[in-house]
Scaffold this motif. Structure first.
Motif, PDB file in Angstrom:
ATOM      1  N   THR A   1     -22.001  53.800 -19.380  1.00 42.47           N
ATOM      2  CA  THR A   1     -21.608  53.206 -18.102  1.00 42.47           C
ATOM      3  C   THR A   1     -22.653  53.568 -17.051  1.00 42.47           C
ATOM      4  N   LEU A   2     -23.200  52.560 -16.421  1.00 45.62           N
ATOM      5  CA  LEU A   2     -24.157  52.789 -15.334  1.00 45.62           C
ATOM      6  C   LEU A   2     -23.418  52.615 -14.013  1.00 45.62           C
ATOM      7  N   ARG A   3     -23.642  53.551 -13.086  1.00 46.84           N
ATOM      8  CA  ARG A   3     -22.936  53.492 -11.816  1.00 46.84           C
ATOM      9  C   ARG A   3     -23.906  53.237 -10.663  1.00 46.84           C
ATOM     10  N   VAL A   4     -23.543  52.278  -9.835  1.00 47.80           N
ATOM     11  CA  VAL A   4     -24.342  51.979  -8.637  1.00 47.80           C
ATOM     12  C   VAL A   4     -23.395  51.783  -7.462  1.00 47.80           C
ATOM     13  N   GLN A   5     -23.954  51.721  -6.275  1.00 43.32           N
ATOM     14  CA  GLN A   5     -23.169  51.466  -5.071  1.00 43.32           C
ATOM     15  C   GLN A   5     -23.262  49.989  -4.717  1.00 43.32           C
ATOM     16  N   GLN A   6     -22.174  49.484  -4.182  1.00 47.56           N
ATOM     17  CA  GLN A   6     -22.173  48.099  -3.737  1.00 47.56           C
ATOM     18  C   GLN A   6     -23.305  47.902  -2.721  1.00 47.56           C
ATOM     19  N   GLY A   7     -24.051  46.850  -2.867  1.00 44.57           N
ATOM     20  CA  GLY A   7     -25.172  46.565  -1.978  1.00 44.57           C
ATOM     21  C   GLY A   7     -26.505  47.045  -2.518  1.00 44.57           C
TER      22      GLY A   7
ATOM     23  N   ILE B   1     -22.086  46.156 -24.940  1.00 51.63           N
ATOM     24  CA  ILE B   1     -22.966  47.280 -25.270  1.00 51.63           C
ATOM     25  C   ILE B   1     -23.095  48.261 -24.106  1.00 51.63           C
ATOM     26  N   LEU B   2     -22.644  47.838 -22.935  1.00 53.49           N
ATOM     27  CA  LEU B   2     -22.842  48.659 -21.739  1.00 53.49           C
ATOM     28  C   LEU B   2     -21.913  48.170 -20.626  1.00 53.49           C
ATOM     29  N   TYR B   3     -21.508  49.100 -19.750  1.00 54.30           N
ATOM     30  CA  TYR B   3     -20.753  48.713 -18.567  1.00 54.30           C
ATOM     31  C   TYR B   3     -21.533  49.072 -17.317  1.00 54.30           C
TER      32      TYR B   3
ATOM     33  N   ALA C   1     -18.122  44.391  -6.168  1.00 50.65           N
ATOM     34  CA  ALA C   1     -17.662  45.683  -6.685  1.00 50.65           C
ATOM     35  C   ALA C   1     -16.806  45.446  -7.929  1.00 50.65           C
ATOM     36  N   GLY C   2     -16.842  46.424  -8.822  1.00 53.52           N
ATOM     37  CA  GLY C   2     -16.027  46.308 -10.029  1.00 53.52           C
ATOM     38  C   GLY C   2     -16.734  46.872 -11.240  1.00 53.52           C
ATOM     39  N   ARG C   3     -16.101  46.671 -12.384  1.00 57.78           N
ATOM     40  CA  ARG C   3     -16.664  47.160 -13.643  1.00 57.78           C
ATOM     41  C   ARG C   3     -17.006  45.944 -14.490  1.00 57.78           C
ATOM     42  N   PHE C   4     -18.268  45.823 -14.825  1.00 52.42           N
ATOM     43  CA  PHE C   4     -18.736  44.612 -15.489  1.00 52.42           C
ATOM     44  C   PHE C   4     -19.390  44.929 -16.831  1.00 52.42           C
TER      45      PHE C   4
END
Ligand SMILES: [Cu+2]
Length: 138
Positions: A67-73, A131-133, A114-117
């Motif tokens: 899972t890769l995490r980023v901030q909106q924007g 394969i990835l979120y 925003a969300g989990r994709f």
């Protein structure tokens, strides 16, 4: 003589039309750029691009978390490599790309949703496989 003048006038008309076309193209490009910039909030304006190098080996993601995490924007860039040909699809943002051993690929986007994709692999005759979120945090 009159013919020569006419030829000059035509040449001037053609070159100024060319110039106008160039100016038109440049000014058309500027609103697109500023629109993309104004979409990011001032707080995010300083945040650098989020780069992820994702290597796929034997159909599995390596080198990064699942899972890769980023901030909106955020401006996000996913750089894909794979030891075999894959067709990848980032859901939600609906970005598709092909990656192969010879041809790495880049997905580049502004994380405005925003969300989990899931990023899934599409293969002919096979079921879609995640394969990835990517999580975009508000
Ligand atoms: Cu898909």
């Amino acid at each position: 003589m009159a013919q020569a003048i006419a030829a000059v006038i035509i040449r001037v008309a053609v070159s100024s039309a060319g110039l106008l076309a160039m100016v038109g193209a440049v000014s058309a490009a500027i609103p697109v750029m500023s629109a993309a910039t104004s979409r990011t909030s001032p707080a995010c304006a300083q945040s650098p691009k989020k780069l992820f190098d994702v290597a796929i080996v034997n159909g599995r993601v390596t080198g990064v978390d699942a899972t890769l995490r980023v901030q909106q924007g955020d401006e996000v860039e996913l750089r894909w490599t794979s030891d075999r040909s894959l067709s990848l699809h980032l859901h939600g943002y609906d970005i598709e790309t092909n990656v192969s051993r010879q041809l790495p690929s880049v997905m580049s986007f502004n994380a405005r949703l925003a969300g989990r994709f899931p990023v899934s692999e599409h293969r002919e005759g096979a079921r879609e496989r995640t394969i990835l979120y990517i999580e975009v945090h508000p």
